[in-house]
Design an enzyme around this catalytic site. Structure first.
Site, PDB file in Angstrom:
ATOM      1  N   TYR A 146     -51.510  37.653  88.967  1.00 22.04           N
ATOM      2  CA  TYR A 146     -52.621  36.731  88.746  1.00 22.04           C
ATOM      3  C   TYR A 146     -53.926  37.458  88.429  1.00 22.04           C
ATOM      4  O   TYR A 146     -54.792  36.907  87.768  1.00 22.04           O
ATOM      5  CB  TYR A 146     -52.846  35.865  89.992  1.00 22.04           C
ATOM      6  N   LYS A 195     -38.706  42.043  94.864  1.00 21.24           N
ATOM      7  CA  LYS A 195     -37.703  42.314  93.821  1.00 21.24           C
ATOM      8  C   LYS A 195     -37.581  43.841  93.740  1.00 21.24           C
ATOM      9  O   LYS A 195     -37.812  44.465  92.698  1.00 21.24           O
ATOM     10  CB  LYS A 195     -38.168  41.681  92.494  1.00 21.24           C
ATOM     11  N   ASP A 227     -34.672  36.341  94.077  1.00 17.58           N
ATOM     12  CA  ASP A 227     -33.684  35.425  93.487  1.00 17.58           C
ATOM     13  C   ASP A 227     -32.754  34.878  94.576  1.00 17.58           C
ATOM     14  O   ASP A 227     -32.417  33.693  94.600  1.00 17.58           O
ATOM     15  CB  ASP A 227     -32.904  36.086  92.334  1.00 17.58           C
ATOM     16  N   ASP A 251     -46.086  31.608  94.810  1.00 17.82           N
ATOM     17  CA  ASP A 251     -46.423  30.385  94.075  1.00 17.82           C
ATOM     18  C   ASP A 251     -45.155  29.578  93.834  1.00 17.82           C
ATOM     19  O   ASP A 251     -45.089  28.379  94.097  1.00 17.82           O
ATOM     20  CB  ASP A 251     -47.086  30.750  92.740  1.00 17.82           C
ATOM     21  N   ASP A 255     -43.530  26.070  96.103  1.00 16.21           N
ATOM     22  CA  ASP A 255     -43.219  24.779  95.490  1.00 16.21           C
ATOM     23  C   ASP A 255     -41.786  24.365  95.818  1.00 16.21           C
ATOM     24  O   ASP A 255     -41.502  23.203  96.085  1.00 16.21           O
ATOM     25  CB  ASP A 255     -43.394  24.835  93.962  1.00 16.21           C
TER      26      ASP A 255
HETATM   27  C1  IPM Z   1     -51.286  26.816  93.492  1.00 12.36           C
HETATM   28  C2  IPM Z   1     -51.501  26.437  92.055  1.00 12.36           C
HETATM   29  C3  IPM Z   1     -52.388  27.497  91.420  1.00 12.36           C
HETATM   30  C4  IPM Z   1     -51.674  28.819  91.524  1.00 12.36           C
HETATM   31  C5  IPM Z   1     -52.778  27.182  89.954  1.00 12.36           C
HETATM   32  C6  IPM Z   1     -53.438  25.833  89.837  1.00 12.36           C
HETATM   33  C7  IPM Z   1     -53.631  28.260  89.381  1.00 12.36           C
HETATM   34  O1  IPM Z   1     -50.290  26.303  91.384  1.00 12.36           O
HETATM   35  O2  IPM Z   1     -52.266  26.853  94.249  1.00 12.36           O
HETATM   36  O3  IPM Z   1     -50.141  27.078  93.849  1.00 12.36           O
HETATM   37  O4  IPM Z   1     -50.807  29.126  90.691  1.00 12.36           O
HETATM   38  O5  IPM Z   1     -51.974  29.566  92.452  1.00 12.36           O
HETATM   39 MN    MN Z   2     -48.524  26.595  92.631  1.00 11.21          MN
END
Ligand code: IPM
Ligand code: MN
Length: 360
Positions: A146, A195, A227, A251, A255
């Protein structure tokens, strides 16, 4: 006590859900004799519309004067919103990355927990879901891909894009220490995800994590390739306690972890630096498709406010009272549309806020 809280309502459903979290915080203040001193701050699309930039220096300066920041969500529909016609450094997300970096918020805590009463919403098969899970993803937030050098240029007549994944040992050490410290307050287990079979940055990650682990003989450490971790999260989520990982892996895995809880609308997060300061926001995004309809689930933001009371203000009892109120309201059968199932009572965003506030 008086709490100096910066409030970023943000974009999409942000203003609606933050409103409900403030309602709950005000009730906490009432009941426990505190004073919430809110300062509104602009970030993301709202800031672009007002100032032309997703995060201004003035906002950073104001943010630094606060003890904590409560945030909704930022960003819009990437295919429709004019914000995404701007160059990448002027888009809403750039503001979020910049505030993380400017405030040195290197530790991102994302709890993923399966509520008993919502286990029907868990997409995993019943034999897995019934074991439940309660994990905390500790994502490094200010390094890695990032924030590495990036550019797009022509190389021998071919358009080429480069992103750099770099970590130094200090960046790894400080997040590892946070992960082990927090594991001690939970179930004493860290799974570090990398990884290391391919990446140098992961091999250094493993080396430093092993070093830190020596100071925590009471905490079990396991290393897992990313993975494999993606598979294990759906195969056997109950094995995870603290998941320690770098920015990009965190990230993606967070999710995935949120999805198996049944609703991303339930998950809070905290982004911390080396002091008590933190930025607290739901793990979900700004959901522009349902913005303004009053149907968003405010629980993730309300639970983020609870994390704020706990981590930035050491108000554990107050934080517990919010978490307990959320659980009570769910046990009583109230649901926003994202977690609605037959036989429960559907309520809107503001009613959900009222119900939780009433139970503080
Ligand atoms: C999160 C979001 C952010 C990230 C985006 C919006 C830049 O997906 O906070 O997980 O990737 O960190
Ligand atoms: Mn995210």
């Amino acid at each position: 006590m008086e709490l100096k809280i910066g409030v970023i309502k943000g974009d999409g459903i942000g203003p609606e859900i933050v409103e409900e979290a403030m309602k709950v915080l005000d009730k906490v203040a009432d009941k426990y004799g505190h004073k919430m001193n809110y300062t509104q701050l602009l970030l993301g699309g709202a800031s672009i519309d007002a100032t032309g930039e997703p995060l201004t220096d003035e906002t950073i300066a104001k943010a630094k004067e606060q003890e904590a920041i409560l945030m909704g969500s930022i960003g819009g529909d990437t295919t429709k919103s004019p914000w995404y016609k701007l160059e990448p450094s002027l888009r809403p997300e750039a503001g979020l990355l910049k505030i993380r970096k400017s405030l040195n918020l290197f530790a991102n805590l994302r709890p993923a927990y399966l509520y008993d009463v919502l286990s029907d919403a868990c997409p995993l098969k019943e034999s897995v879901a019934k074991q439940g899970f309660d994990m905390l993803i500790m994502r490094e937030l200010t390094g890695g891909l990032y924030f590495g050098e990036r550019h797009t240029s022509m190389v021998d007549g071919v358009k080429t894009a480069v992103d750099t994944l770099s970590y130094n040992e200090n960046e790894i050490r400080r997040i590892a220490i946070k992960a082990f410290d927090i594991a001690r307050k939970r179930n004493n287990k860290v799974i570090s995800v990398d990884k290391a079979n391919v990446l140098d940055s992961s091999r250094l990650w493993r080396e430093v994590v092993n070093e830190v682990a020596k100071n925590y003989p009471d905490v079990t450490l396991e290393h897992m390739l990313v993975d494999n971790c993606a598979m294990q999260l759906v195969k056997n989520p109950a094995q995870f306690d603290v998941v320690l990982t770098e920015n990009m892996f965190g990230d993606i895995l967070s999710d995935e972890a949120s999805m198996i809880t049944g609703s991303i609308g339930m998950l809070s997060s905290a982004s911390l630096n080396d002091t008590k300061f933190g930025l607290y926001e739901p793990s979900h995004g700004s959901a522009p498709d349902i913005a303004g309809q009053g149907i968003a689930n405010p629980i993730a933001t309300i639970l983020s406010a609870a994390m704020m009371l706990r981590y930035s203000f050491d108000l554990d009892e107050e934080a517990n009272s919010i978490e307990k109120a959320v659980k009570t309201v769910l046990d009583e059968g109230y649901r926003t549309v994202d977690i609605y199932s037959e036989g429960t009572e559907k309520v809107n965003c503001s009613k959900m806020g009222d119900l939780i506030a009433e139970r503080i």
